[in-house]
Design an enzyme around this catalytic site. Sequence first.
Site, PDB file in Angstrom:
ATOM      1  N   GLU A  47       0.828  -1.211   0.000  1.00  0.00           N
ATOM      2  CA  GLU A  47       0.000   0.000   0.000  1.00  0.00           C
ATOM      3  C   GLU A  47       0.861   1.259   0.000  1.00  0.00           C
ATOM      4  O   GLU A  47       0.561   2.246  -0.676  1.00  0.00           O
ATOM      5  CB  GLU A  47      -0.902   0.038   1.246  1.00  0.00           C
ATOM      6  CG  GLU A  47      -1.904  -1.094   1.346  1.00  0.00           C
ATOM      7  CD  GLU A  47      -1.352  -2.307   2.088  1.00  0.00           C
ATOM      8  OE1 GLU A  47      -0.163  -2.657   1.884  1.00  0.00           O
ATOM      9  OE2 GLU A  47      -2.102  -2.918   2.857  1.00  0.00           O
ATOM     10  N   CYS A  70      -2.617  -3.812   6.997  1.00  0.00           N
ATOM     11  CA  CYS A  70      -2.237  -4.083   8.385  1.00  0.00           C
ATOM     12  C   CYS A  70      -2.531  -2.877   9.270  1.00  0.00           C
ATOM     13  O   CYS A  70      -2.538  -1.738   8.813  1.00  0.00           O
ATOM     14  CB  CYS A  70      -0.761  -4.476   8.472  1.00  0.00           C
ATOM     15  SG  CYS A  70       0.380  -3.120   8.154  1.00  0.00           S
ATOM     16  N   ALA A 149       8.643 -35.463 -11.598  1.00  0.00           N
ATOM     17  CA  ALA A 149       8.382 -35.744 -13.010  1.00  0.00           C
ATOM     18  C   ALA A 149       8.483 -37.256 -13.181  1.00  0.00           C
ATOM     19  O   ALA A 149       9.468 -37.866 -12.761  1.00  0.00           O
ATOM     20  CB  ALA A 149       9.408 -35.045 -13.893  1.00  0.00           C
ATOM     21  N   ARG A 179      11.180 -22.554  -9.086  1.00  0.00           N
ATOM     22  CA  ARG A 179      12.287 -22.479  -8.121  1.00  0.00           C
ATOM     23  C   ARG A 179      12.605 -21.027  -7.765  1.00  0.00           C
ATOM     24  O   ARG A 179      12.950 -20.728  -6.633  1.00  0.00           O
ATOM     25  CB  ARG A 179      13.537 -23.132  -8.710  1.00  0.00           C
ATOM     26  CG  ARG A 179      13.517 -24.642  -8.667  1.00  0.00           C
ATOM     27  CD  ARG A 179      14.765 -25.177  -9.303  1.00  0.00           C
ATOM     28  NE  ARG A 179      14.853 -26.635  -9.229  1.00  0.00           N
ATOM     29  CZ  ARG A 179      15.815 -27.330  -9.810  1.00  0.00           C
ATOM     30  NH1 ARG A 179      16.773 -26.721 -10.501  1.00  0.00           N
ATOM     31  NH2 ARG A 179      15.839 -28.641  -9.696  1.00  0.00           N
ATOM     32  N   LEU A 199      20.010 -27.562  -8.305  1.00  0.00           N
ATOM     33  CA  LEU A 199      18.861 -26.981  -7.599  1.00  0.00           C
ATOM     34  C   LEU A 199      18.792 -25.472  -7.674  1.00  0.00           C
ATOM     35  O   LEU A 199      18.235 -24.824  -6.800  1.00  0.00           O
ATOM     36  CB  LEU A 199      18.840 -27.423  -6.121  1.00  0.00           C
ATOM     37  CG  LEU A 199      18.617 -28.897  -5.858  1.00  0.00           C
ATOM     38  CD1 LEU A 199      18.533 -29.154  -4.354  1.00  0.00           C
ATOM     39  CD2 LEU A 199      17.331 -29.396  -6.527  1.00  0.00           C
ATOM     40  N   GLU A 262      11.825 -31.560  -3.715  1.00  0.00           N
ATOM     41  CA  GLU A 262      12.201 -32.157  -5.007  1.00  0.00           C
ATOM     42  C   GLU A 262      12.709 -33.581  -4.850  1.00  0.00           C
ATOM     43  O   GLU A 262      13.451 -34.095  -5.688  1.00  0.00           O
ATOM     44  CB  GLU A 262      13.216 -31.258  -5.733  1.00  0.00           C
ATOM     45  CG  GLU A 262      12.598 -29.955  -6.221  1.00  0.00           C
ATOM     46  CD  GLU A 262      13.136 -29.462  -7.552  1.00  0.00           C
ATOM     47  OE1 GLU A 262      13.537 -30.296  -8.379  1.00  0.00           O
ATOM     48  OE2 GLU A 262      13.165 -28.241  -7.748  1.00  0.00           O
ATOM     49  N   PRO A 265      12.345 -40.268  -3.891  1.00  0.00           N
ATOM     50  CA  PRO A 265      11.238 -41.063  -3.369  1.00  0.00           C
ATOM     51  C   PRO A 265      11.274 -41.282  -1.849  1.00  0.00           C
ATOM     52  O   PRO A 265      10.232 -41.249  -1.201  1.00  0.00           O
ATOM     53  CB  PRO A 265      11.403 -42.405  -4.102  1.00  0.00           C
ATOM     54  CG  PRO A 265      12.169 -42.099  -5.334  1.00  0.00           C
ATOM     55  CD  PRO A 265      13.064 -40.951  -4.995  1.00  0.00           C
TER      56      PRO A 265
HETATM   57  C1  AOF Z   1      -0.025  -5.097   4.434  1.00  0.00           C
HETATM   58  N1  AOF Z   1       0.584  -4.936   3.227  1.00  0.00           N
HETATM   59  O1  AOF Z   1       2.111  -5.486   1.715  1.00  0.00           O
HETATM   60  C2  AOF Z   1       2.003  -6.787   3.665  1.00  0.00           C
HETATM   61  C3  AOF Z   1       1.316  -6.958   4.920  1.00  0.00           C
HETATM   62  O2  AOF Z   1       6.723  -6.821  10.294  1.00  0.00           O
HETATM   63  P1  AOF Z   1       6.060  -6.041   9.218  1.00  0.00           P
HETATM   64  O3  AOF Z   1       5.837  -4.629   9.578  1.00  0.00           O
HETATM   65  O4  AOF Z   1       6.759  -6.152   7.891  1.00  0.00           O
HETATM   66  O5  AOF Z   1       4.590  -6.655   9.035  1.00  0.00           O
HETATM   67  C4  AOF Z   1       4.387  -7.974   8.630  1.00  0.00           C
HETATM   68  C5  AOF Z   1       2.914  -8.323   8.711  1.00  0.00           C
HETATM   69  O6  AOF Z   1       2.136  -7.380   7.978  1.00  0.00           O
HETATM   70  C6  AOF Z   1       2.636  -9.662   8.043  1.00  0.00           C
HETATM   71  O7  AOF Z   1       2.732 -10.731   8.932  1.00  0.00           O
HETATM   72  C7  AOF Z   1       1.213  -9.487   7.543  1.00  0.00           C
HETATM   73  O8  AOF Z   1       0.244  -9.689   8.573  1.00  0.00           O
HETATM   74  C8  AOF Z   1       1.201  -8.027   7.138  1.00  0.00           C
HETATM   75  N2  AOF Z   1       1.678  -7.939   5.757  1.00  0.00           N
HETATM   76  N3  AOF Z   1       0.317  -6.121   5.230  1.00  0.00           N
HETATM   77  O9  AOF Z   1      -0.878  -4.295   4.803  1.00  0.00           O
HETATM   78  C9  AOF Z   1       1.576  -5.719   2.813  1.00  0.00           C
HETATM   79  N4  AOF Z   1       3.029  -7.559   3.282  1.00  0.00           N
HETATM   80 ZN    ZN Z   2       0.955  -3.020   6.008  1.00  0.00          ZN
END
Ligand code: AOF
Ligand code: ZN
Length: 331
Positions: A47, A70, A149, A179, A199, A262, A265
């Site tokens: 954001e 967040c 595969a 990968r 790898l 990867e 077995p």
């Molecule tokens: C968002 N936008 O692009 C992401 C979010 O330790 P920090 O500050 O980097 O926060 C990590 C937490 O924030 C992560 O566990 C998840 O809950 C949220 N990630 N939130 O708004 C983002 N990557």
């Molecule tokens: Zn955030």
Amino acid sequence: MRSAVVLAERARGTTSPNPPVGCVVLDSSGTPVGAGATQPPGGPHAEVVALRQAGERARGGTAVVTLEPCAHHGRTPPCTDALIAAGVKRVVYAVADPNPVASGGARTLQGAGIQTEGGLLADEVTKGPLRAWLHYVRHARPHVTWKYAATLDGRVAAADGTSRWISSEVSRAEVHELRGQVDAIIIGTGTVRVDDPALTARAADGTPGARQPLRVVVGSGDLPETARVLDGSAETVRVRSHDPAEVLAVLRDRGVVDVLLEGGPTVAGAFAGAGLVDRVLAYVAPTLLGAGPVALGASGVSTITGAHRYTVEEATMSGPDVRISAVRARN
Ligand code: AOF
Ligand code: ZN
């Protein structure tokens, strides 16, 4: 939201232990004015990247984001603060944040008079860019995709042990791309000795990809000094354990979210037997061998009712091969 999903997909493999999130900011007339994805840990969230690009044009506009913004002070300040300060009118997100310390963003935004709407393309995001991270948060361990595969009769090598290029060039290119998007690749010491894989993620011409996953060699056997996993072209760790749960705990503690198993077995059988193969990605080549090792070793199943059950979520052609993605059936 589709654009935000594409941005999130591109960030895969660069954000762990944080989720790869994408965000598009629209101005008040609905024109895109900012776009961004989560930066590596410690860097800004999606954001914030998109809002910086939008600047004043975000005022009265809409932020579209693949994860609920967040609401917490972690390594970076809350995205809810940034959205409120930017003056957006509306926030549309795909998936609610299940992380207890970061969740509650939608409520915070509503409290500030911002309209919120959750659930847009939630299924696509849940199965796509956020699949591994959602699993990591809910189960406190990395998400494991077992990739193999095999021939139409399920064999991964011929009777003499030769196994190079069972699947087509198209399928192998896909695996190299995959990968480059995961955090770590697990193999056993047996496979290192027999196949000596590098790898690494490479392009068709052999040039290494921008991002290389952590190479994880499990088991207690010795490795030849000349093994390609020890060539220094990417980081390698050894986990001298045969217990898959312990291996995953070690990786979780290193912030590994998305794992590609990867094989071979024996190791794959141990993970499946422990209920630790979350997804199977099979490349089935249209050839028959009639002899030679099969894809999965002993996995604790002796009768049909004990089978490990999966649900096919996708079956597509990959060049001449069939690519099957199946996820563990929850019952
Ligand atoms: C968002 N936008 O692009 C992401 C979010 O330790 P920090 O500050 O980097 O926060 C990590 C937490 O924030 C992560 O566990 C998840 O809950 C949220 N990630 N939130 O708004 C983002 N990557
Ligand atoms: Zn955030």
